[in-house]
Design a protein around this motif. Structure first.
Motif, PDB file in Angstrom:
ATOM      1  N   ARG A 107       0.936 -16.700  -0.097  1.00 27.87           N
ATOM      2  CA  ARG A 107       1.727 -15.655   0.073  1.00 27.87           C
ATOM      3  C   ARG A 107       3.290 -15.922  -0.413  1.00 27.87           C
ATOM      4  NH1 ARG A 107      -0.855 -12.246   3.896  1.00 27.87           N
ATOM      5  NH2 ARG A 107      -2.910 -12.977   4.391  1.00 27.87           N
ATOM      6  N   ALA A 110       3.901 -13.649  -3.324  1.00 21.00           N
ATOM      7  CA  ALA A 110       3.989 -12.348  -2.692  1.00 21.00           C
ATOM      8  C   ALA A 110       5.498 -11.962  -2.284  1.00 21.00           C
ATOM      9  CB  ALA A 110       2.729 -11.760  -1.863  1.00 21.00           C
ATOM     10  N   ILE A 111       5.892 -12.717  -1.481  1.00 19.83           N
ATOM     11  CA  ILE A 111       7.207 -12.293  -0.914  1.00 19.83           C
ATOM     12  C   ILE A 111       8.451 -13.107  -1.666  1.00 19.83           C
ATOM     13  CG2 ILE A 111       6.411 -12.400   1.381  1.00 19.83           C
ATOM     14  CD1 ILE A 111       7.738 -15.204   1.759  1.00 19.83           C
ATOM     15  N   PHE A 168       6.426 -12.857  16.625  1.00 18.93           N
ATOM     16  CA  PHE A 168       5.685 -11.644  16.498  1.00 18.93           C
ATOM     17  C   PHE A 168       6.419 -10.730  16.821  1.00 18.93           C
ATOM     18  CE2 PHE A 168       2.815  -8.365  18.121  1.00 18.93           C
ATOM     19  CZ  PHE A 168       1.907  -8.275  17.041  1.00 18.93           C
ATOM     20  N   LEU A 172       8.333  -7.729  14.387  1.00 16.18           N
ATOM     21  CA  LEU A 172       7.964  -6.233  14.691  1.00 16.18           C
ATOM     22  C   LEU A 172       9.128  -5.433  14.642  1.00 16.18           C
ATOM     23  CD1 LEU A 172       4.965  -6.382  14.726  1.00 16.18           C
ATOM     24  CD2 LEU A 172       5.311  -5.275  16.871  1.00 16.18           C
ATOM     25  N   MET A 175      10.908  -5.197  11.307  1.00 16.49           N
ATOM     26  CA  MET A 175      10.277  -4.010  10.504  1.00 16.49           C
ATOM     27  C   MET A 175      10.801  -2.924  10.719  1.00 16.49           C
ATOM     28  SD  MET A 175       6.189  -5.020   9.815  1.00 16.49           S
ATOM     29  CE  MET A 175       5.808  -6.451  10.861  1.00 16.49           C
ATOM     30  N   PRO A 179      12.517  -0.277   6.397  1.00 10.80           N
ATOM     31  CA  PRO A 179      11.415  -0.342   5.938  1.00 10.80           C
ATOM     32  C   PRO A 179      11.230  -1.185   4.653  1.00 10.80           C
ATOM     33  CG  PRO A 179      12.456   1.826   5.544  1.00 10.80           C
ATOM     34  CD  PRO A 179      13.194   1.007   6.706  1.00 10.80           C
ATOM     35  N   ARG A 180      12.342  -1.864   4.264  1.00  7.92           N
ATOM     36  CA  ARG A 180      12.312  -2.571   3.065  1.00  7.92           C
ATOM     37  C   ARG A 180      11.917  -4.040   3.620  1.00  7.92           C
ATOM     38  NH1 ARG A 180      18.202  -1.804   0.861  1.00  7.92           N
ATOM     39  NH2 ARG A 180      18.407  -1.316   3.041  1.00  7.92           N
ATOM     40  N   ILE A 182       9.283  -4.586   5.697  1.00  4.71           N
ATOM     41  CA  ILE A 182       7.953  -4.333   6.094  1.00  4.71           C
ATOM     42  C   ILE A 182       7.147  -5.451   5.333  1.00  4.71           C
ATOM     43  CG2 ILE A 182       5.780  -2.921   6.143  1.00  4.71           C
ATOM     44  CD1 ILE A 182       7.860  -0.653   7.507  1.00  4.71           C
ATOM     45  N   SER A 183       6.872  -5.159   4.211  1.00  5.46           N
ATOM     46  CA  SER A 183       6.068  -6.224   3.226  1.00  5.46           C
ATOM     47  C   SER A 183       6.324  -7.489   3.419  1.00  5.46           C
ATOM     48  CB  SER A 183       6.461  -5.537   1.695  1.00  5.46           C
ATOM     49  OG  SER A 183       5.310  -6.210   0.854  1.00  5.46           O
ATOM     50  N   THR A 186       5.125  -8.495   7.018  1.00  2.72           N
ATOM     51  CA  THR A 186       3.797  -8.598   7.066  1.00  2.72           C
ATOM     52  C   THR A 186       3.184  -9.820   6.518  1.00  2.72           C
ATOM     53  OG1 THR A 186       3.605  -5.853   6.823  1.00  2.72           O
ATOM     54  CG2 THR A 186       1.576  -7.339   6.509  1.00  2.72           C
ATOM     55  N   HIS A 187       3.444 -10.338   5.407  1.00  2.00           N
ATOM     56  CA  HIS A 187       3.281 -11.622   5.025  1.00  2.00           C
ATOM     57  C   HIS A 187       3.542 -12.693   6.093  1.00  2.00           C
ATOM     58  CE1 HIS A 187       1.134 -10.288   1.237  1.00  2.00           C
ATOM     59  NE2 HIS A 187       2.330  -9.665   0.868  1.00  2.00           N
ATOM     60  N   LEU A 189       3.938 -12.466   9.033  1.00  2.00           N
ATOM     61  CA  LEU A 189       3.201 -12.181  10.241  1.00  2.00           C
ATOM     62  C   LEU A 189       1.856 -13.161  10.187  1.00  2.00           C
ATOM     63  CD1 LEU A 189       3.748 -10.564  13.027  1.00  2.00           C
ATOM     64  CD2 LEU A 189       2.525  -8.812  11.953  1.00  2.00           C
ATOM     65  N   PHE A 190       1.188 -13.132   9.014  1.00  2.00           N
ATOM     66  CA  PHE A 190       0.382 -13.612   8.739  1.00  2.00           C
ATOM     67  C   PHE A 190       0.392 -15.369   8.551  1.00  2.00           C
ATOM     68  CE2 PHE A 190      -1.852  -9.488   7.483  1.00  2.00           C
ATOM     69  CZ  PHE A 190      -3.185  -9.783   8.089  1.00  2.00           C
ATOM     70  N   LYS A 193       0.697 -16.451  12.097  1.00  2.00           N
ATOM     71  CA  LYS A 193      -0.666 -16.634  12.566  1.00  2.00           C
ATOM     72  C   LYS A 193      -1.561 -17.570  12.194  1.00  2.00           C
ATOM     73  CE  LYS A 193      -3.914 -14.671  15.280  1.00  2.00           C
ATOM     74  NZ  LYS A 193      -3.808 -15.095  16.693  1.00  2.00           N
TER      75      LYS A 193
ATOM     76  N   ASN B 229      -3.447 -11.270  -0.198  1.00  2.00           N
ATOM     77  CA  ASN B 229      -2.285 -12.419  -0.081  1.00  2.00           C
ATOM     78  C   ASN B 229      -1.356 -12.221  -0.889  1.00  2.00           C
ATOM     79  OD1 ASN B 229      -4.260 -13.557   1.736  1.00  2.00           O
ATOM     80  ND2 ASN B 229      -5.179 -14.955   0.228  1.00  2.00           N
ATOM     81  N   PRO B 235       8.665   0.371  -0.334  1.00  2.00           N
ATOM     82  CA  PRO B 235       9.135   1.443   0.194  1.00  2.00           C
ATOM     83  C   PRO B 235       9.281   2.806  -0.397  1.00  2.00           C
ATOM     84  CG  PRO B 235      10.674  -0.230   0.905  1.00  2.00           C
ATOM     85  CD  PRO B 235       9.942  -0.781  -0.485  1.00  2.00           C
TER      86      PRO B 235
END
Lengths: 237, 237
Positions: A107, A110-111, A168, A172, A175, A179-180, A182-183, A186-187, A189-190, A193, B229, B235
């Motif tokens: 990830r 991704a970010i 967590f 939230l 987010m 909205p920018r 959010i992506s 989410t990563h 968050l995983f 987790k 992943n 957005p």
């Protein structure tokens, strides 16, 4: 009941112990480096973590094959049998810890271009420091068959869960603010987790040490503090 | 090499098989009912799923204890040993499938008052139909030692991953459209991930059937289609 009949059995068990210890070292390093790569947005470190997982998978395969062969050939009894079964279990947990760390590392890419909020990344990093420390402690407890140290680790799993819960809610809220976010949230968050689950596998290893020492399979209800399954956050709250 | 010496060994193995089959039935039902509870926002069905997990945990404990005792007492060789080891592995996967279904069920309460978008809930439900079907097929393959059927299930894991990927992007887009969607979408994201992992455990069982039939531990690289992943959604995209 005789302990074990052939001295080469000791050598075989010693081999298993050494390989478990090697797996543990790799899994610990991967746990730390995955979130370090996240914090530094270091994609080459992330790649190294992803590669290291292959070593872990290979070691697990070797341990499983060796343990099954050992049971078949030597037909161990009592504590020797338990140690062989325990090696299979612990290697399974370490392999999954590696998978989870690898997933965090994946990830990072991704970010990478989304400049994630450092405060939240540091939250994940803090969780992972705890998880890495507990993993180190439980591996030491396994190597020295220290039941008390294993119980200590088992009791401490709740700390990681509590951190995960607050992260967590924070994620939230973040987010909802923009909205920018959010992506990458989410990563993250995983990632959080996954680190929480690394803590669960560490707790599994503590339970295996209990089994190894006592012959009993379970220790009781885990000190779970993860209430995030039920958590809701309202926009603007 | 003699197959096995005592006929009561067959009875012991038969016991293990029956218990695995019972576990499989419970895990299948939990998988289907967890997402049904989600789709219908049925909290009492969710509670039933959460309760059923206790039965699964108890069965796993019994199978593990019985299998270890069997190895110690009977010292099985070759295929009997593999079947005993396989029972331990499959029961481990089924126990984790139950945990994942329970986790989905717990989230029913969290999103109950947020009227989640039916389209997305149905996406999760669709994933879970696939997962439940594959779980049923793999359990049939295990009961009948059907290697070809196991390979078929193994090949099909990519379908669930592909569904998960598209749902992942859809959920992110949905969150960006309206911050009021964020809380329930996050829970649905974890539900979808849990169902995807139920698919992974089903694939593990297929690999165990391969091991049971051939004595080889691994089958090769999984047909993974999970690229989430690495996924990002901008957005307004």
């Amino acid at each position: 009941m005789p302990g074990h009949i052939v001295s080469s059995y000791d050598t075989d068990l010693e081999d298993l112990r050494r390989q478990i210890s090697e797996m543990g070292g790799v899994a610990e390093k991967m746990t730390g480096e995955a979130t370090l790569a996240l914090a530094r947005q270091d994609e080459s470190l992330a790649q190294a973590v992803i590669l290291a997982d292959k070593r872990l998978d290979a070691l697990q395969r070797e341990i499983e094959e060796k343990a099954v062969l050992l049971i078949a050939k030597r037909q161990p009894m009592a504590v020797d049998l338990r140690e062989t079964i325990s090696a299979i279990r612990v290697s399974g947990d370490l392999e999954r810890i590696g998978d989870l760390a690898k997933n965090v590392a994946k990830r990072v890419t991704a970010i990478a271009d989304q400049s994630p909020a450092q405060k939240i990344v540091l939250g994940v990093r803090h969780m992972s420091d705890l998880a890495e420390g507990q993993l180190k402690d439980v591996l030491d407890a396994y190597a020295s068959a220290d039941l008390k140290a294993a119980h200590d680790v088992w009791e401490r799993d709740g700390e990681i869960d509590a951190l995960y819960n607050s992260l967590f809610r924070e994620l939230l809220t973040y987010m909802m603010e923009d909205p920018r976010n959010i992506s990458f949230c989410t990563h993250l968050l995983f990632c959080a987790k996954n680190v929480e689950r690394i803590g669960d596998h560490t707790t599994n290893i503590a339970e295996t040490i209990h089994y190894l020492a006592t012959g009993e399979i379970f220790m009781g209800d885990r000190p779970k503090n993860d209430s995030s399954n039920y958590a809701t956050v309202a926009p603007g709250a």
